[in-house]
Enzyme design. Structure first.
Site, PDB file in Angstrom:
ATOM      1  N   HIS A 130     -10.425  -3.677  -0.414  1.00 34.25           N
ATOM      2  CA  HIS A 130     -11.393  -3.179   0.482  1.00 34.25           C
ATOM      3  C   HIS A 130     -12.642  -2.395  -0.121  1.00 34.25           C
ATOM      4  O   HIS A 130     -12.246  -1.734  -0.920  1.00 34.25           O
ATOM      5  CB  HIS A 130     -10.579  -2.272   1.493  1.00 34.25           C
ATOM      6  N   HIS A 187      -6.739  -9.149  -1.151  1.00 30.46           N
ATOM      7  CA  HIS A 187      -8.354  -8.561  -0.883  1.00 30.46           C
ATOM      8  C   HIS A 187      -8.372  -7.340  -1.602  1.00 30.46           C
ATOM      9  O   HIS A 187      -7.244  -6.625  -1.525  1.00 30.46           O
ATOM     10  CB  HIS A 187      -8.463  -8.705   0.548  1.00 30.46           C
ATOM     11  N   TYR A 216       0.702  -1.149  -0.116  1.00 30.60           N
ATOM     12  CA  TYR A 216       0.106   0.053  -0.009  1.00 30.60           C
ATOM     13  C   TYR A 216       0.705   1.252  -0.018  1.00 30.60           C
ATOM     14  O   TYR A 216       1.916   1.208   0.468  1.00 30.60           O
ATOM     15  CB  TYR A 216      -0.808  -0.076   1.231  1.00 30.60           C
TER      16      TYR A 216
HETATM   17 FE   LIG Z   1      -5.790  -4.738   3.293  1.00 34.31          FE
END
Ligand SMILES: [Fe+2]
Length: 258
Positions: free
Chosen positions: A178, A176, A124
């Site tokens: 979000h 995943h 991220y």
């Molecule tokens: Fe996450």
């Protein structure tokens, strides 16, 4: 024992014990809340999981000053996470689409759907995330769109990678995305995570396992949809979100992990 010395075997033993208790509770007819708010294998939630009823707010008062969104606020290009940079991001291009409905199958129209995710290397853009996977200068990992008249959303993005998260030694989150569903007012906002089929990390992940109902877990896993795949370009995944009723998609009780 601190989180940094615990192994996956330690965590898996705890997960198995809680799974056993939850199966016993379900077979005894107890209605087990999903997910378990007190789920110690998810270490960082031990001190911050809700222990009291939610604080009730007057929705009419909040609606006087809280933001709201409509079609004019969101550019359709914001649903394409692959065009934010000057070049193509690295990774497997995917299309993620589905319908947001209520428990009766009625479309939830004109809803703001926001997503955020790691890049294909599992990284991220976040100051608290510093593990040694590369950032991608052409990928921010955020997007949003408004559901159409059928309650459908659609994103073009890159398949996120799994990432380490420090819950215990060798802890990796399944890949995943979000999702946030804004609702009609800020007090209605719901947040959840979408997973990919057949991820080998499901059985090892305390966040996924904190939902003890297999049906509720399965509802968070997208389905490969060949009709959503684009020839020579991208893979397609379908994921529908149900907001109410017995088939309701699980959503987080408060802010989750990254
Ligand atoms: Fe996450």
């Amino acid at each position: 024992m601190t989180a940094t010395t615990e192994t996956q075997a330690d965590l898996s033993a705890e997960i198995a014990e809680l799974e056993k208790l939850s199966i016993e509770a379900a077979s005894a007819g107890q209605n087990v809340r999903q997910p378990l708010l007190n789920y110690p294998p998810y270490r960082s939630s031990i001190l911050r999981h809700p222990t009291k009823d939610p604080r009730h707010a007057d929705p009419e008062t909040i609606e006087l000053w809280a933001p709201c969104f409509g079609n004019s606020d969101v550019d359709p290009l914001e649903a394409d996470l692959t065009i934010a940079g000057s070049n193509e991001p690295i990774g497997e291009r995917i299309t993620v689409s589905g319908r947001v409905t209520d428990g009766e199958g009625r479309p939830v129209r004109n809803q703001l759907v926001e997503i955020w995710q790691a890049n294909s290397a599992g990284r991220y853009i976040h100051k608290h995330e510093q593990h040694p996977a590369p950032l991608d200068p052409n990928f921010t990992g955020v997007g949003r769109c408004i559901t159409d008249s059928e309650g459908r959303y659609r994103f073009q993005t890159i398949k996120p990678g799994p990432y380490p998260w420090g819950n215990h030694i060798n802890a990796w989150r399944p890949a995943h995305i979000h999702f946030s569903l804004f609702g009609r007012a800020f007090t209605q906002r719901l947040i959840t995570q979408m997973y990919f089929p057949s991820d080998p990390l499901f059985a090892l992940d305390p966040i996924y396992q904190s939902i003890t109902s297999q049906k509720a877990r399965d509802a968070l896993v997208a389905r490969y949809d060949h009709d959503l795949s684009t020839p020579e370009y991208s893979m397609g995944y379908n994921w529908d979100i149900v907001l109410t009723g017995p088939s309701r998609t699980w959503t987080e009780p408060e802010e989750g992990d990254l």
